[in-house]
Design an enzyme around this catalytic site. Structure first.
Site, mmCIF file in Angstrom:
data_model
loop_
_atom_site.group_PDB
_atom_site.id
_atom_site.type_symbol
_atom_site.label_atom_id
_atom_site.label_comp_id
_atom_site.label_asym_id
_atom_site.label_seq_id
_atom_site.Cartn_x
_atom_site.Cartn_y
_atom_site.Cartn_z
ATOM 1 N N ARG A 68 0.828 -1.219 0.000
ATOM 2 C CA ARG A 68 0.000 0.000 0.000
ATOM 3 C C ARG A 68 0.855 1.258 0.000
ATOM 4 O O ARG A 68 0.439 2.298 -0.516
ATOM 5 C CB ARG A 68 -0.960 -0.031 1.200
ATOM 6 C CG ARG A 68 -2.138 -0.960 0.967
ATOM 7 C CD ARG A 68 -2.946 -1.148 2.216
ATOM 8 N NE ARG A 68 -2.408 -2.200 3.060
ATOM 9 C CZ ARG A 68 -2.545 -2.251 4.385
ATOM 10 N NH1 ARG A 68 -3.197 -1.308 5.009
ATOM 11 N NH2 ARG A 68 -2.035 -3.249 5.063
ATOM 12 N N GLU A 105 1.375 -6.171 13.387
ATOM 13 C CA GLU A 105 0.189 -6.303 14.229
ATOM 14 C C GLU A 105 -0.423 -7.690 14.041
ATOM 15 O O GLU A 105 -0.994 -8.256 14.944
ATOM 16 C CB GLU A 105 -0.828 -5.213 13.846
ATOM 17 C CG GLU A 105 -1.962 -5.056 14.829
ATOM 18 C CD GLU A 105 -3.012 -4.056 14.369
ATOM 19 O OE1 GLU A 105 -2.875 -3.461 13.288
ATOM 20 O OE2 GLU A 105 -3.985 -3.880 15.122
HETATM 21 O O1 LIG Z 1 3.492 -0.389 11.980
HETATM 22 P P1 LIG Z 1 3.401 -1.856 11.628
HETATM 23 O O2 LIG Z 1 2.851 -2.665 12.761
HETATM 24 O O3 LIG Z 1 4.657 -2.407 11.113
HETATM 25 O O4 LIG Z 1 2.293 -2.002 10.503
HETATM 26 C C1 LIG Z 1 2.143 -1.160 9.414
HETATM 27 C C2 LIG Z 1 2.328 -1.881 8.127
HETATM 28 O O5 LIG Z 1 1.353 -2.916 7.994
HETATM 29 C C3 LIG Z 1 0.735 -2.829 6.715
HETATM 30 O O6 LIG Z 1 1.421 -3.553 5.751
HETATM 31 P P2 LIG Z 1 1.217 -5.075 5.370
HETATM 32 O O7 LIG Z 1 2.476 -5.789 5.699
HETATM 33 O O8 LIG Z 1 -0.057 -5.578 5.947
HETATM 34 O O9 LIG Z 1 1.203 -5.076 3.804
HETATM 35 P P3 LIG Z 1 0.456 -4.552 2.511
HETATM 36 O O10 LIG Z 1 0.779 -3.100 2.359
HETATM 37 O O11 LIG Z 1 1.129 -5.396 1.498
HETATM 38 O O12 LIG Z 1 -1.028 -4.794 2.619
HETATM 39 C C4 LIG Z 1 0.813 -1.351 6.411
HETATM 40 O O13 LIG Z 1 0.688 -1.098 5.013
HETATM 41 C C5 LIG Z 1 2.147 -0.946 6.957
HETATM 42 O O14 LIG Z 1 3.196 -1.141 6.022
HETATM 43 N N1 LIG Z 2 -5.169 -2.092 11.578
HETATM 44 C C1 LIG Z 2 -4.551 -1.936 10.400
HETATM 45 N N2 LIG Z 2 -5.222 -1.497 9.333
HETATM 46 C C2 LIG Z 2 -4.596 -1.348 8.140
HETATM 47 N N3 LIG Z 2 -3.306 -1.573 7.964
HETATM 48 C C3 LIG Z 2 -2.591 -1.999 9.012
HETATM 49 N N4 LIG Z 2 -1.283 -2.297 9.144
HETATM 50 C C4 LIG Z 2 -1.074 -2.699 10.405
HETATM 51 N N5 LIG Z 2 -2.190 -2.629 11.128
HETATM 52 C C5 LIG Z 2 -3.170 -2.193 10.265
#
Ligand SMILES: O=P(O)(O)OC[C@H]1O[C@H](OP(=O)(O)OP(=O)(O)O)[C@H](O)[C@@H]1O
Ligand SMILES: Nc1ncnc2[nH]cnc12
Length: 180
Positions: A68, A105
């Site tokens: 994202r 998370e």
């Molecule tokens: O602060 P944190 O606990 O590290 O979480 C935040 C991260 O989690 C999500 O990514 P995700 O790995 O779910 O991937 P995506 O963007 O591929 O959906 C979001 O886009 C952040 O990069």
């Molecule tokens: N609660 C949440 N919603 C969307 N993106 C996330 N990345 C980590 N935690 C998330």
């Protein structure tokens, strides 16, 4: 009439309970991305983290974190006249990489960057959609510094204040368009 950034974010970010697992409220930005004026306002606001007090760009590269983060970081890079550097999940980048692992998370992940992604001393702005536990951004900053580049700051669309992201990134320059 142009909506305020606050309104754009209220209109465009929705809660999806129990995704991807029970107990997690997922913040879904897809409505915002589909709103082209709102998306433009968000890109402009994120890009401000890469400018000086007079609005002049001060970064050489903008890093986007897969997946994202890519969507937001690429237009921010163009807005700042800076290059775009992808930080990807493990196994996706073709040339030699550095890698860092971290807890999320809802799971665990390893991210990578190309070892030659930056020129020495490049000034870098990091962009992501959500700051949750801060593990992703923390690992990303380690990667950038291992490459010999300088982190100017990190800007995210949304910060989850009930998680310890900001605490974990103490001493770092982190801005969020919206904190919930
Ligand atoms: O602060 P944190 O606990 O590290 O979480 C935040 C991260 O989690 C999500 O990514 P995700 O790995 O779910 O991937 P995506 O963007 O591929 O959906 C979001 O886009 C952040 O990069
Ligand atoms: N609660 C949440 N919603 C969307 N993106 C996330 N990345 C980590 N935690 C998330």
């Amino acid at each position: 009439m142009m909506r305020s950034l606050e309104q754009v974010l209220a209109d465009g970010v929705r809660d999806i309970p129990d995704y991807p697992q029970p107990g997690v409220v997922f913040k879904d930005i897809t409505p915002l991305l589909a709103d082209h004026t709102g998306f433009g306002q968000v890109v402009e606001a994120l890009a401000a983290a890469g400018t000086d007090d007079d609005g002049r760009p001060v970064v050489d590269k903008v890093v986007g974190i897969e997946a994202r983060g890519f969507i937001l970081a690429a237009p921010v890079a163009l807005a700042l006249g800076a290059g775009f550097v992808p930080v990807r999940k493990k196994g996706k980048l073709p040339a030699p990489t550095y890698e860092e692992s971290y807890a999320l998370e809802y799971g665990e992940a390893t991210i990578e960057v190309h070892q030659d992604a930056f020129a020495p001393g490049d000034r870098v702005l990091v962009i992501d959609d959500v700051l949750a536990t801060g593990g992703t951004v923390e690992a990303c900053l380690r990667l950038i510094r291992r490459c010999g580049a300088e982190v100017v700051g990190t800007a995210v669309l949304l910060e989850l204040s009930f998680l310890p992201g900001r605490k974990r990134l103490e001493g770092e320059q982190v801005s969020a368009l919206l904190t919930v």
